[in-house]
Design an enzyme around this catalytic site. Structure first.
Site, short mmCIF file in Angstrom:
data_model
loop_
_atom_site.label_atom_id
_atom_site.label_comp_id
_atom_site.label_asym_id
_atom_site.label_seq_id
_atom_site.Cartn_x
_atom_site.Cartn_y
_atom_site.Cartn_z
N GLU A 220 0.85 -1.18 0.00
CA GLU A 220 0.00 0.00 0.00
C GLU A 220 0.89 1.24 0.00
O GLU A 220 1.98 1.23 0.59
CB GLU A 220 -0.92 0.02 1.23
CG GLU A 220 -1.87 -1.17 1.34
CD GLU A 220 -2.95 -1.15 0.28
OE1 GLU A 220 -3.11 -0.11 -0.39
OE2 GLU A 220 -3.64 -2.17 0.12
N ASP A 245 -18.61 -10.79 -8.49
CA ASP A 245 -18.48 -9.95 -7.30
C ASP A 245 -17.91 -8.59 -7.66
O ASP A 245 -18.32 -7.56 -7.11
CB ASP A 245 -17.60 -10.65 -6.27
CG ASP A 245 -17.58 -9.93 -4.92
OD1 ASP A 245 -18.68 -9.63 -4.40
OD2 ASP A 245 -16.49 -9.65 -4.40
#
Length: 297
Positions: A220, A245
């Site tokens: 991240e 999904d």
């Protein structure tokens, strides 16, 4: 050339010829060669620890001489090799890091030959050259696709087309994102038992997720700097479920309303996703747009 880079059990940990072969194999960039190089490094690391241990141990016995030291050194080398084959975790960590760096570099280089670390402005400028008479990358087409790209697209095309009917997002755009997230299917998140999670889009398992979960190390970016974290991700029974999904998330999450409403071309879609907070990588949109434009048909 080593036929199987990960099988080093028959070689000494510090076999110079084997290291040379590994270096040559690694130039091909194959997963086997990468695993072999990482395992060999792990073996050398273990050997260094054993050598330090030996040096810290008093050696004043009758059998302590140059010959026994030579044979002890050889024994330690082979023990290091055997331990590395079983693994202590160092090789796995190196493979994950080097694979991620390789995939990011390849994504940045598609169509323009850019190097990792280039600024978005520089990458955009290079992309414009490809459409305004400068050095052009080959247009995407079945004849220009690498085998692994063509295989990836053919394998998932039907699922992407079904998701396109549900969202209006072109199947090509979704395939490009799946390619970026998984390195063309080579880095799909794994379950604890080693089986695939089928998670093609890096979707995390938040508090509202009631399905299966897989844990993995992810990178991240915070203030533009990469940080590794352990996160929980959604796990599916099939790639079809992963696309369903993903389509459901885009259609129902308010964050992506503008992405669906103004999908437009590849660049608009990619930058829309990044503005909506899909990824923290500052170059995510540029990488995604280049994959869609220059790799997929």
């Amino acid at each position: 050339m080593i036929s199987n880079g990960s099988d080093l059990s028959g070689k000494l940990a510090l076999d110079t010829k084997s290291l040379g072969d590994l270096k040559q194999s690694a130039k091909d960039g194959s997963p086997e060669a990468l695993r072999g190089a990482a395992t060999q490094f792990e073996a050398m690391f273990i050997n260094m620890m054993m050598k330090s241990m030996r040096e810290a141990t008093p050696q004043e016995g009758m059998l302590d001489n140059q010959q026994t030291k030579t044979f002890t050194t050889m024994l330690d080398q082979q023990m290091s090799q055997n331990l590395a084959k079983r693994g202590i975790g160092l090789a796995d960590m190196l493979v994950r890091q080097m694979t991620a760096q390789s995939v990011n570099a390849q994504a940045l280089a598609i169509g323009g030959g850019q190097q990792e670390g280039a600024t978005p402005a520089a990458l955009d400028a290079a992309a414009k050259l490809n459409t305004t008479g400068g050095a052009k990358a080959p247009a995407a087409g079945a004849g220009h696709q690498a085998p692994h790209v063509r295989s990836f697209q053919e394998k998932l095309a039907s699922h992407a087309e079904e998701a396109e009917r549900a969202t209006g997002v072109p199947a090509k755009f979704m395939l490009g994102q799946a390619a970026l997230e998984t390195g063309w299917g080579k880095r799909v998140i794994r379950n604890s038992d080693g089986s695939t999670s089928h998670n093609l889009f890096g979707i995390k398992a938040g508090p509202g997720w009631k399905g299966k979960v897989a844990t993995a190390v992810t990178t991240e970016y915070v203030n533009g700097k990469p940080h590794q974290r352990v996160e929980k991700f959604r796990a599916y029974d099939s790639y079809a479920d992963a696309f369903k999904d993903y389509a459901r998330m885009l259609s129902t999450n308010p964050r992506y309303e503008k992405v669906l409403a103004h999908g437009g071309d590849a660049a608009t879609f990619a930058h829309g996703l990044q503005r909506a907070g899909y990824a923290t990588d500052p170059h995510y949109a540029v990488k995604l747009a280049k994959i869609i434009k220059h790799s997929l048909v």
